[in-house]
Design a protein around this motif. Structure first.
Motif, PDB file in Angstrom:
ATOM      1  N   THR A  92       0.835  -1.212   0.000  1.00 62.60           N
ATOM      2  CA  THR A  92       0.000   0.000   0.000  1.00 62.60           C
ATOM      3  C   THR A  92       0.867   1.259   0.000  1.00 62.60           C
ATOM      4  O   THR A  92       0.609   2.213  -0.739  1.00 62.60           O
ATOM      5  CB  THR A  92      -0.897   0.023   1.260  1.00 62.60           C
ATOM      6  OG1 THR A  92      -1.527  -1.244   1.388  1.00 62.60           O
ATOM      7  CG2 THR A  92      -1.929   1.107   1.198  1.00 62.60           C
ATOM      8  N   THR A  93       1.879   1.281   0.851  1.00 65.30           N
ATOM      9  CA  THR A  93       2.727   2.469   0.969  1.00 65.30           C
ATOM     10  C   THR A  93       3.376   2.789  -0.372  1.00 65.30           C
ATOM     11  O   THR A  93       3.386   3.949  -0.810  1.00 65.30           O
ATOM     12  CB  THR A  93       3.814   2.226   2.043  1.00 65.30           C
ATOM     13  OG1 THR A  93       3.159   1.858   3.258  1.00 65.30           O
ATOM     14  CG2 THR A  93       4.666   3.448   2.271  1.00 65.30           C
ATOM     15  N   HIS A 120      -3.787   6.483   7.915  1.00 62.81           N
ATOM     16  CA  HIS A 120      -2.458   5.939   8.181  1.00 62.81           C
ATOM     17  C   HIS A 120      -1.464   6.890   7.503  1.00 62.81           C
ATOM     18  O   HIS A 120      -1.783   7.487   6.468  1.00 62.81           O
ATOM     19  CB  HIS A 120      -2.384   4.540   7.560  1.00 62.81           C
ATOM     20  CG  HIS A 120      -1.135   3.776   7.847  1.00 62.81           C
ATOM     21  ND1 HIS A 120       0.060   4.037   7.228  1.00 62.81           N
ATOM     22  CD2 HIS A 120      -0.904   2.742   8.685  1.00 62.81           C
ATOM     23  CE1 HIS A 120       0.975   3.194   7.667  1.00 62.81           C
ATOM     24  NE2 HIS A 120       0.423   2.402   8.563  1.00 62.81           N
ATOM     25  N   ALA A 122       0.718   6.414   5.549  1.00 60.30           N
ATOM     26  CA  ALA A 122       0.941   6.040   4.144  1.00 60.30           C
ATOM     27  C   ALA A 122      -0.018   6.737   3.195  1.00 60.30           C
ATOM     28  O   ALA A 122       0.265   6.869   2.001  1.00 60.30           O
ATOM     29  CB  ALA A 122       0.807   4.521   3.979  1.00 60.30           C
ATOM     30  N   ASN A 173      -7.246   2.224  10.690  1.00 54.32           N
ATOM     31  CA  ASN A 173      -6.440   1.195  11.361  1.00 54.32           C
ATOM     32  C   ASN A 173      -6.317   1.462  12.865  1.00 54.32           C
ATOM     33  O   ASN A 173      -5.654   0.707  13.565  1.00 54.32           O
ATOM     34  CB  ASN A 173      -5.037   1.095  10.733  1.00 54.32           C
ATOM     35  CG  ASN A 173      -4.233   2.357  10.930  1.00 54.32           C
ATOM     36  OD1 ASN A 173      -4.703   3.443  10.651  1.00 54.32           O
ATOM     37  ND2 ASN A 173      -3.008   2.223  11.409  1.00 54.32           N
ATOM     38  N   ASP A 198      -7.579   3.996   0.192  1.00 55.82           N
ATOM     39  CA  ASP A 198      -6.628   3.109   0.865  1.00 55.82           C
ATOM     40  C   ASP A 198      -7.448   1.943   1.433  1.00 55.82           C
ATOM     41  O   ASP A 198      -8.198   2.108   2.396  1.00 55.82           O
ATOM     42  CB  ASP A 198      -5.929   3.894   1.980  1.00 55.82           C
ATOM     43  CG  ASP A 198      -5.024   3.019   2.837  1.00 55.82           C
ATOM     44  OD1 ASP A 198      -5.046   1.790   2.669  1.00 55.82           O
ATOM     45  OD2 ASP A 198      -4.310   3.578   3.691  1.00 55.82           O
ATOM     46  N   ALA A 200      -6.112  -0.881   2.630  1.00 56.12           N
ATOM     47  CA  ALA A 200      -5.210  -1.796   3.350  1.00 56.12           C
ATOM     48  C   ALA A 200      -5.936  -2.559   4.452  1.00 56.12           C
ATOM     49  O   ALA A 200      -5.713  -3.759   4.639  1.00 56.12           O
ATOM     50  CB  ALA A 200      -4.039  -1.011   3.951  1.00 56.12           C
ATOM     51  N   GLN A 201      -6.826  -1.870   5.180  1.00 54.65           N
ATOM     52  CA  GLN A 201      -7.484  -2.534   6.307  1.00 54.65           C
ATOM     53  C   GLN A 201      -8.780  -3.232   5.914  1.00 54.65           C
ATOM     54  O   GLN A 201      -9.287  -4.043   6.679  1.00 54.65           O
ATOM     55  CB  GLN A 201      -7.773  -1.529   7.436  1.00 54.65           C
ATOM     56  CG  GLN A 201      -6.559  -1.125   8.237  1.00 54.65           C
ATOM     57  CD  GLN A 201      -5.880  -2.296   8.943  1.00 54.65           C
ATOM     58  OE1 GLN A 201      -6.506  -3.292   9.304  1.00 54.65           O
ATOM     59  NE2 GLN A 201      -4.583  -2.191   9.120  1.00 54.65           N
ATOM     60  N   SER A 221      -2.332  -4.031   0.405  1.00 55.17           N
ATOM     61  CA  SER A 221      -1.135  -4.857   0.610  1.00 55.17           C
ATOM     62  C   SER A 221      -1.534  -6.321   0.743  1.00 55.17           C
ATOM     63  O   SER A 221      -2.536  -6.633   1.401  1.00 55.17           O
ATOM     64  CB  SER A 221      -0.437  -4.492   1.928  1.00 55.17           C
ATOM     65  OG  SER A 221      -0.058  -3.149   1.944  1.00 55.17           O
ATOM     66  N   HIS A 223       0.060  -8.646   2.507  1.00 54.71           N
ATOM     67  CA  HIS A 223       0.300  -9.279   3.812  1.00 54.71           C
ATOM     68  C   HIS A 223      -0.834  -9.060   4.808  1.00 54.71           C
ATOM     69  O   HIS A 223      -0.867  -9.693   5.844  1.00 54.71           O
ATOM     70  CB  HIS A 223       1.636  -8.795   4.405  1.00 54.71           C
ATOM     71  CG  HIS A 223       1.625  -7.366   4.854  1.00 54.71           C
ATOM     72  ND1 HIS A 223       1.377  -7.028   6.153  1.00 54.71           N
ATOM     73  CD2 HIS A 223       1.814  -6.199   4.186  1.00 54.71           C
ATOM     74  CE1 HIS A 223       1.430  -5.698   6.275  1.00 54.71           C
ATOM     75  NE2 HIS A 223       1.700  -5.187   5.088  1.00 54.71           N
ATOM     76  N   LYS A 224      -1.764  -8.162   4.484  1.00 58.33           N
ATOM     77  CA  LYS A 224      -2.920  -7.965   5.375  1.00 58.33           C
ATOM     78  C   LYS A 224      -4.002  -9.004   5.090  1.00 58.33           C
ATOM     79  O   LYS A 224      -5.050  -9.007   5.719  1.00 58.33           O
ATOM     80  CB  LYS A 224      -3.519  -6.573   5.186  1.00 58.33           C
ATOM     81  CG  LYS A 224      -2.542  -5.434   5.279  1.00 58.33           C
ATOM     82  CD  LYS A 224      -2.413  -4.888   6.676  1.00 58.33           C
ATOM     83  CE  LYS A 224      -1.623  -3.600   6.671  1.00 58.33           C
ATOM     84  NZ  LYS A 224      -1.044  -3.287   7.963  1.00 58.33           N
TER      85      LYS A 224
HETATM   86  N1  PLP Z   1      -2.970   2.082   5.226  1.00 61.54           N
HETATM   87  C1  PLP Z   1      -3.536   1.515   6.300  1.00 61.54           C
HETATM   88  C2  PLP Z   1      -4.942   1.878   6.677  1.00 61.54           C
HETATM   89  C3  PLP Z   1      -2.810   0.594   7.069  1.00 61.54           C
HETATM   90  O1  PLP Z   1      -3.369   0.045   8.146  1.00 61.54           O
HETATM   91  C4  PLP Z   1      -1.485   0.279   6.667  1.00 61.54           C
HETATM   92  C5  PLP Z   1      -0.675  -0.658   7.462  1.00 61.54           C
HETATM   93  O2  PLP Z   1      -0.942  -0.935   8.604  1.00 61.54           O
HETATM   94  C6  PLP Z   1      -0.958   0.890   5.545  1.00 61.54           C
HETATM   95  C7  PLP Z   1      -1.726   1.786   4.831  1.00 61.54           C
HETATM   96  C8  PLP Z   1       0.432   0.611   5.067  1.00 61.54           C
HETATM   97  O3  PLP Z   1       0.518  -0.701   4.605  1.00 61.54           O
HETATM   98  P1  PLP Z   1       1.936  -1.308   4.193  1.00 61.54           P
HETATM   99  O4  PLP Z   1       2.832  -1.096   5.380  1.00 61.54           O
HETATM  100  O5  PLP Z   1       1.661  -2.747   3.926  1.00 61.54           O
HETATM  101  O6  PLP Z   1       2.406  -0.580   2.992  1.00 61.54           O
END
Ligand code: PLP
Length: 406
Positions: A92-93, A120, A122, A173, A198, A200-201, A221, A223-224
């Motif tokens: 994601t980042t 986040h 990111a 998150n 985003d 990711a969550q 991402s 890995h989530k």
């Molecule tokens: N955005 C959210 C809402 C997240 O919770 C996270 C990671 O915890 C990220 C972005 C960043 O993800 P990554 O570290 O896998 O790039």
């Protein structure tokens, strides 16, 4: 959903930490990898591994096929129109940084970028920094007292500024707030702004349909959701991707390279300079298969039950304050305890086998401005956790709080 059967796919959960059975409740940071994903990765390394796109030998062709099949798999998982809308990144980042670098310089001159206080880092810092570099105003949507986005303030921003892009998270998150993404995107489009999500969550908890949401870009991402680290996705509508210039250069992303100029391959390869993490992509496809085999609706329901149960049990602890009370909470619950430092709490919980996360959760704007706290403790269950584990974890937290307050 038979949790005990599912746990056989996660041998990592079956271990002792400091003499106690591990209770892993840090799934918002990373979800554990199920055996079928690991097996898919091992199978690829044992049978088909070779660099992709570059060879005409059998292994390279098989490897390339597997990568492109994984792209198709992601495409159907989020209901993109074509797999050409799926760019593989390292997470994601990386997706959001690359997008901010490519996009912000090309927005309407003087127009604003809007993000929110619950992001986040990111999905906050890349936009903030790109705005600083290019002179675009960077505006932030506040939260209401429950921890939901203040949608009136959002509408006000759109009506009173020339906004060309909004970037917001689907699920917080920290608070677990679920944002009404379809409405947010619709409002953005009514005001000629692009919408970036985003996810990711949310990617593990929700069936994401990018066409129904109508977002312009979306990032997540692997890995989530049970895939390996180092693989992620940037989804973009094809006509938008087609008009973006890459910011990372190297092999595979070019069409023609001359001494005085270079032309680029069409998306998505244009954005995938160098050897892609093709084994990660294969793992991501296997993780999608696994979640679909479990049924995403069941995963979501199970995780919602566990979060709700944890919330109910935690709030009975005297002096414990749960952050926010959003209309819909998903994935995690964060809290502070009067007179107890989150690091002390998480360190002592670890000694009892309970894995929690403590810190600023990479969401300092939210903590600083909305709640005025520096750090929190976060408990985030996944579908493989049990109610019994939540009970044990909360009992441990109770004991630690009593001890630390003595
Ligand atoms: N955005 C959210 C809402 C997240 O919770 C996270 C990671 O915890 C990220 C972005 C960043 O993800 P990554 O570290 O896998 O790039």
């Amino acid at each position: 959903m038979n949790t005990y059967e599912i746990r056989r796919d996660f041998p990592i959960l079956d271990q002792q930490v400091f003499g106690h059975p591990l209770i892993y409740l840090d799934n918002a940071a990373t979800m554990q990898m199920p055996s079928p994903v690991l097996q898919a990765i091992v199978r690829h390394y044992h049978a088909d591994n070779a660099n992709v796109h570059r060879g005409i030998h059998a292994l390279s062709e098989r490897s390339t096929r597997a990568l492109e099949d994984a792209r198709e798999r992601v495409c159907s998982f989020i209901n993109a129109r074509t797999s050409d809308e799926i760019v593989f990144t390292s997470g994601t980042t990386a997706s959001l940084n690359m997008l901010a670098d490519m996009l912000v310089g090309n927005l309407r001159p003087g127009s604003a970028v809007v993000s929110t206080l619950m992001e986040h880092h990111a999905n906050f810092v890349p936009w903030q920094q790109a705005c600083e570099r290019t002179g675009h105003p960077f505006l932030v949507v506040p939260l209401d007292e429950r921890g939901d986005l203040d949608l009136y303030a959002y509408q006000d921003l759109l009506e009173n500024h020339d906004v060309s892009l909004v970037a917001f998270t689907h699920v917080s998150n920290v608070l677990g707030t679920v944002n009404p993404i379809t409405d947010i995107v619709e409002l953005a489009h009514e005001h000629r702004a692009l919408a970036v999500i985003d996810a990711a969550q949310s990617i593990r908890h929700e069936a994401i349909d990018v066409q129904a949401i109508d977002c312009d870009f979306l990032a997540f991402s692997g890995h989530k959701m049970g895939a390996p680290t180092g693989i992620g996705v940037l989804y973009g509508k094809y006509d938008l991707l087609e008009n973006l210039q890459p910011v990372r250069f190297g092999g595979e992303m070019v069409d023609d390279v001359c001494v005085d100029r270079t032309t680029f391959a069409p998306p998505p390869l244009r954005f995938e300079a160098g050897t892609p993490n093709y084994v990660g992509a294969i793992g991501l496809a296997a993780a999608i298969d696994y979640l679909e085999y479990l049924r995403l609706d069941d995963v979501r329901e199970r995780e919602a039950q566990l979060v709700h149960y944890a919330e109910e049990r935690l709030q009975r602890i005297p002096g414990l304050h749960i952050l926010g009370n959003p209309k819909m909470r998903m994935g995690c619950v964060s809290f502070t305890v009067d007179g107890v430092h989150p690091f002390d709490l998480a360190t002592m919980a670890d000694k009892l086998g309970v894995a929690l996360r403590s810190g600023n959760q990479c969401a300092q704007p939210l903590l600083h401005e909305a709640n005025g706290v520096q750090n929190v403790t976060r408990l985030s269950p996944a579908f493989y956790n049990t109610v019994g584990e939540i009970d044990m974890a909360v009992t441990c937290i109770e004991r630690i709080v009593k001890l630390l307050k003595r």
